[in-house]
Design a protein around this motif. Structure first.
Motif, PDB file in Angstrom:
ATOM      1  N   SER A   2       0.637  -1.325  -0.052  1.00 24.34           N
ATOM      2  CA  SER A   2      -0.066   0.124   0.011  1.00 24.34           C
ATOM      3  C   SER A   2       0.925   1.144   0.020  1.00 24.34           C
ATOM      4  N   THR A  11      -8.415   2.541  -4.379  1.00 21.60           N
ATOM      5  CA  THR A  11      -7.832   3.907  -4.011  1.00 21.60           C
ATOM      6  C   THR A  11      -8.346   4.869  -4.816  1.00 21.60           C
ATOM      7  N   GLU A  34      -6.130   6.909  -6.129  1.00 24.92           N
ATOM      8  CA  GLU A  34      -4.950   7.208  -6.665  1.00 24.92           C
ATOM      9  C   GLU A  34      -5.314   6.827  -8.122  1.00 24.92           C
ATOM     10  N   TYR A  49       2.474   1.929  -7.387  1.00 26.23           N
ATOM     11  CA  TYR A  49       1.141   1.388  -6.637  1.00 26.23           C
ATOM     12  C   TYR A  49      -0.204   1.774  -7.477  1.00 26.23           C
ATOM     13  N   ASN A 105      -7.362   9.162   1.286  1.00 26.57           N
ATOM     14  CA  ASN A 105      -6.275   9.000   2.402  1.00 26.57           C
ATOM     15  C   ASN A 105      -6.888   9.047   3.637  1.00 26.57           C
ATOM     16  N   LEU A 149       2.529   9.483   5.842  1.00 27.45           N
ATOM     17  CA  LEU A 149       2.488  10.741   6.307  1.00 27.45           C
ATOM     18  C   LEU A 149       2.246  11.083   7.896  1.00 27.45           C
ATOM     19  N   PRO A 166      10.433  15.208   7.140  1.00 24.30           N
ATOM     20  CA  PRO A 166      10.538  15.238   5.785  1.00 24.30           C
ATOM     21  C   PRO A 166       9.434  15.779   4.962  1.00 24.30           C
ATOM     22  N   TYR A 202       7.925  16.315   1.343  1.00 27.12           N
ATOM     23  CA  TYR A 202       8.283  16.170  -0.044  1.00 27.12           C
ATOM     24  C   TYR A 202       8.129  17.576  -0.834  1.00 27.12           C
ATOM     25  N   ARG A 237      -4.014  16.543  -0.156  1.00 24.96           N
ATOM     26  CA  ARG A 237      -4.899  14.982   0.170  1.00 24.96           C
ATOM     27  C   ARG A 237      -6.187  15.381   0.584  1.00 24.96           C
ATOM     28  N   ASN A 242      -0.098  19.413   2.162  1.00 24.45           N
ATOM     29  CA  ASN A 242       0.660  18.603   3.286  1.00 24.45           C
ATOM     30  C   ASN A 242       1.343  19.460   4.123  1.00 24.45           C
ATOM     31  N   ARG A 275       8.923  13.344  -4.111  1.00 28.16           N
ATOM     32  CA  ARG A 275       8.574  11.964  -4.643  1.00 28.16           C
ATOM     33  C   ARG A 275       8.703  11.977  -5.952  1.00 28.16           C
ATOM     34  N   HIS A 311       4.803  12.652  -8.268  1.00 28.84           N
ATOM     35  CA  HIS A 311       4.212  12.921  -7.264  1.00 28.84           C
ATOM     36  C   HIS A 311       3.012  13.453  -7.585  1.00 28.84           C
ATOM     37  N   TYR A 335      15.171   7.824   3.096  1.00 31.71           N
ATOM     38  CA  TYR A 335      15.373   9.428   3.606  1.00 31.71           C
ATOM     39  C   TYR A 335      16.893   9.941   3.754  1.00 31.71           C
TER      40      TYR A 335
HETATM   41  O1  TDX Z   1       7.843  11.506   4.581  1.00 34.55           O
HETATM   42  C1  TDX Z   1       6.852  11.811   3.800  1.00 34.55           C
HETATM   43  N1  TDX Z   1       6.715  13.220   3.450  1.00 34.55           N
HETATM   44  C2  TDX Z   1       5.744  13.668   2.609  1.00 34.55           C
HETATM   45  O2  TDX Z   1       5.723  14.775   2.196  1.00 34.55           O
HETATM   46  C3  TDX Z   1       5.585  10.973   3.598  1.00 34.55           C
HETATM   47  C4  TDX Z   1       5.744   9.620   3.730  1.00 34.55           C
HETATM   48  C5  TDX Z   1       4.784  11.496   2.630  1.00 34.55           C
HETATM   49  N2  TDX Z   1       4.558  12.800   2.296  1.00 34.55           N
HETATM   50  C6  TDX Z   1       3.326  13.432   1.146  1.00 34.55           C
HETATM   51  C7  TDX Z   1       3.200  12.569   0.174  1.00 34.55           C
HETATM   52  C8  TDX Z   1       1.911  12.889  -0.091  1.00 34.55           C
HETATM   53  O3  TDX Z   1       1.725  14.058  -0.762  1.00 34.55           O
HETATM   54  O4  TDX Z   1       2.517  13.498   1.961  1.00 34.55           O
HETATM   55  C9  TDX Z   1       1.268  12.821   1.179  1.00 34.55           C
HETATM   56  C10 TDX Z   1       0.730  11.680   1.846  1.00 34.55           C
HETATM   57  O5  TDX Z   1       1.480  10.702   1.632  1.00 34.55           O
HETATM   58  P1  TDX Z   1       1.339   9.080   2.293  1.00 34.55           P
HETATM   59  O6  TDX Z   1       0.849   9.031   3.691  1.00 34.55           O
HETATM   60  O7  TDX Z   1       2.384   8.031   1.755  1.00 34.55           O
HETATM   61  O8  TDX Z   1      -0.052   8.798   1.201  1.00 34.55           O
HETATM   62  P2  TDX Z   1      -0.296   8.807  -0.373  1.00 34.55           P
HETATM   63  O9  TDX Z   1       0.890   8.674  -1.143  1.00 34.55           O
HETATM   64  O10 TDX Z   1      -1.155  10.159  -0.751  1.00 34.55           O
HETATM   65  O11 TDX Z   1      -1.140   7.481  -0.426  1.00 34.55           O
HETATM   66  C11 TDX Z   1      -2.027   7.007   0.430  1.00 34.55           C
HETATM   67  O12 TDX Z   1      -3.306   7.449   0.245  1.00 34.55           O
HETATM   68  C12 TDX Z   1      -4.120   6.491  -0.711  1.00 34.55           C
HETATM   69  C13 TDX Z   1      -2.065   5.432   1.022  1.00 34.55           C
HETATM   70  O13 TDX Z   1      -0.856   5.319   1.333  1.00 34.55           O
HETATM   71  C14 TDX Z   1      -2.576   4.627  -0.128  1.00 34.55           C
HETATM   72  O14 TDX Z   1      -2.393   3.300   0.374  1.00 34.55           O
HETATM   73  C15 TDX Z   1      -3.933   5.092  -0.604  1.00 34.55           C
HETATM   74  O15 TDX Z   1      -4.375   4.266  -1.577  1.00 34.55           O
END
Ligand code: TDX
Ligand code: NAD
Length: 348
Positions: free
Chosen positions: A86, A129, A131, A154, A183, A194, A209, A211, A218, A253, A285, A288, A345
């Protein structure tokens, strides 16, 4: 008693779904099928262990012979399929794992349900999802008719599994439903995502961190509201249909991280602004997606679902859960997590 298989029940959302189904449906026998990967944890289900209508089966859904043995050993009324790889970042470093579990595993389950399941009265529910729809600009929302346009390995794997589920409905008349959700946040989420990652880092005074510029958006939904939607759709959804689920709750975010820092300062007795000093912008990312937002009006109008928890309330509860369960967080972040964290990271 009707047997319902819930796959991925030891994960974040799955554990909420299992708890709800076991508690609300004593007339159903709930079988949690989970391989217990890094993301699966039976500690998440302590409160249902020992319940007479609950059973755990450790099984990898890519193991076709074991899946077939389970489905042929007793009549399976229905399946609620949540097992998946996931995490988007992991899919960027290791796409094949996502193809195996999310695509191949889903098709193995579909075949087993088609061959042995109660396809007259039950159904196969695939949890997916938002996504799969790709990314939005500043305006608009995803609806059930938005064309699929996945960008990450994914989301490509989830899109592919959605297509297989729909194809089994068209081709074999398998009774299926699909939902696509935004999310989730709440208790028991693995701290690669996150919100729990940031809570863990704030607690340990580690860099936060963010991104890119932190401007990605979200749409956050309380995990219990997702679990409630899944229960409703499983029983009341229409076969062949897709339902979008979302919180109508969009956050940039960086704004979300600032809000988290403010609450954490208060809860940890820190000076206002102290935790926010840990914010560190890191390399974005790859690929992204800019913005996700869900139009959940079909689910609201047809099945009467609406989110029940306001974000302020749910967010505070979530933070409290992680602060009260530092042992849980400590255990899941020991061992392999440290290796994952430095690989993801260290040089960012
Ligand atoms: O360290 C981080 N810094 C950061 O800026 C991480 C882990 C994430 N992020 C950002 C990336 C995304 O824009 O935060 C946002 C949320 O990231 P995630 O928690 O990794 O979620 P996302 O990529 O949006 O995907 C999630 O939502 C949809 C789930 O992981 C999926 O399983 C779901 O389908
Ligand atoms: P998670 O990573 O927390 O849990 C996944 C579970 O699946 C774990 O218990 C893991 O052990 C199990 N699993 C993984 N591979 C397996 C395999 N090969 N065989 C058997 N079990 C296996 O995931 P989550 O966040 O709870 O997501 C659950 C489902 O909901 C996924 O299908 C995901 O795509 C979907 N979803 C998640 C979100 C979100 O915000 N987290 C949003 C929308 C949809």
């Amino acid at each position: 008693m009707k047997n319902i298989i819930i796959t991925g029940g030891a994960g974040f959302i799955g554990s909420h779904v299992v708890r709800r189904m076991v508690a609300n449906h004593p007339d159903l026998h709930i079988i949690n099928v989970d391989a217990l990967t890094y993301a699966g944890n039976l500690e998440n289900l302590k409160d249902v262990e020992g319940k007479s209508n609950y059973e755990f089966v450790k099984l990898d859904i890519t193991d076709g012979a074991s899946v077939e043995a389970l489905f042929s050993s007793r009549k399976i009324h229905g399946v609620i399929h949540l097992a998946a790889e996931s995490h988007v970042d992991r899919s960027i470093t290791n796409p094949l794992d996502f193809v195996m579990t999310n695509v191949v595993g889903t098709v193995i389950l579909l075949n087993a349900y088609k061959a042995y399941g109660d396809t007259e009265n039950g159904r196969f529910y695939h949890v997916s999802t938002d996504e799969v729809y790709g990314t939005l600009g500043d305006e608009g929302k995803f609806t059930e008719t938005t064309p699929y346009d996945p960008n990450s390995p994914y989301s490509a794997s989830k899109a592919s599994s959605d297509h297989f589920v729909r194809a089994y409905h068209e081709t074999y008349k398998l009774p299926i439903v699909i939902s696509n959700c935004s999310n989730n946040y709440g208790s028991h989420q693995f701290p690669e995502k996150l919100i729990p990652l940031m809570i863990h880092n704030i607690t340990h005074n580690k860099p936060l961190p963010v991104y890119g510029k932190g401007e990605n958006i979200r749409d956050w939904l309380w995990v219990e509201d997702h679990a409630r939607a899944i229960e409703l759709i499983y029983f009341k959804g229409v076969n062949g249909e897709t339902y979008n689920i979302g919180g109508n709750n969009e956050w940039k975010n960086i704004d979300l991280v600032h809000k988290l820092c403010e609450i954490m300062d208060r809860k940890l007795g820190r000076e206002p602004g102290e935790s926010a000093q840990l914010i560190t912008y890191v390399t974005d990312r790859k690929g992204h997606d800019f913005r996700y937002a869900i139009d959940a009006s079909k689910l609201e109008n047809e099945l009467g679902w609406t989110p029940s928890v306001a974000f302020d309330q749910g967010f505070e509860k979530t933070i409290d859960w992680y602060l009260e369960n530092t042992e849980w967080l400590g255990r899941v972040t020991s061992g392999a997590y440290a290796d994952y964290y430095s690989a993801m990271y260290a040089n960012r």
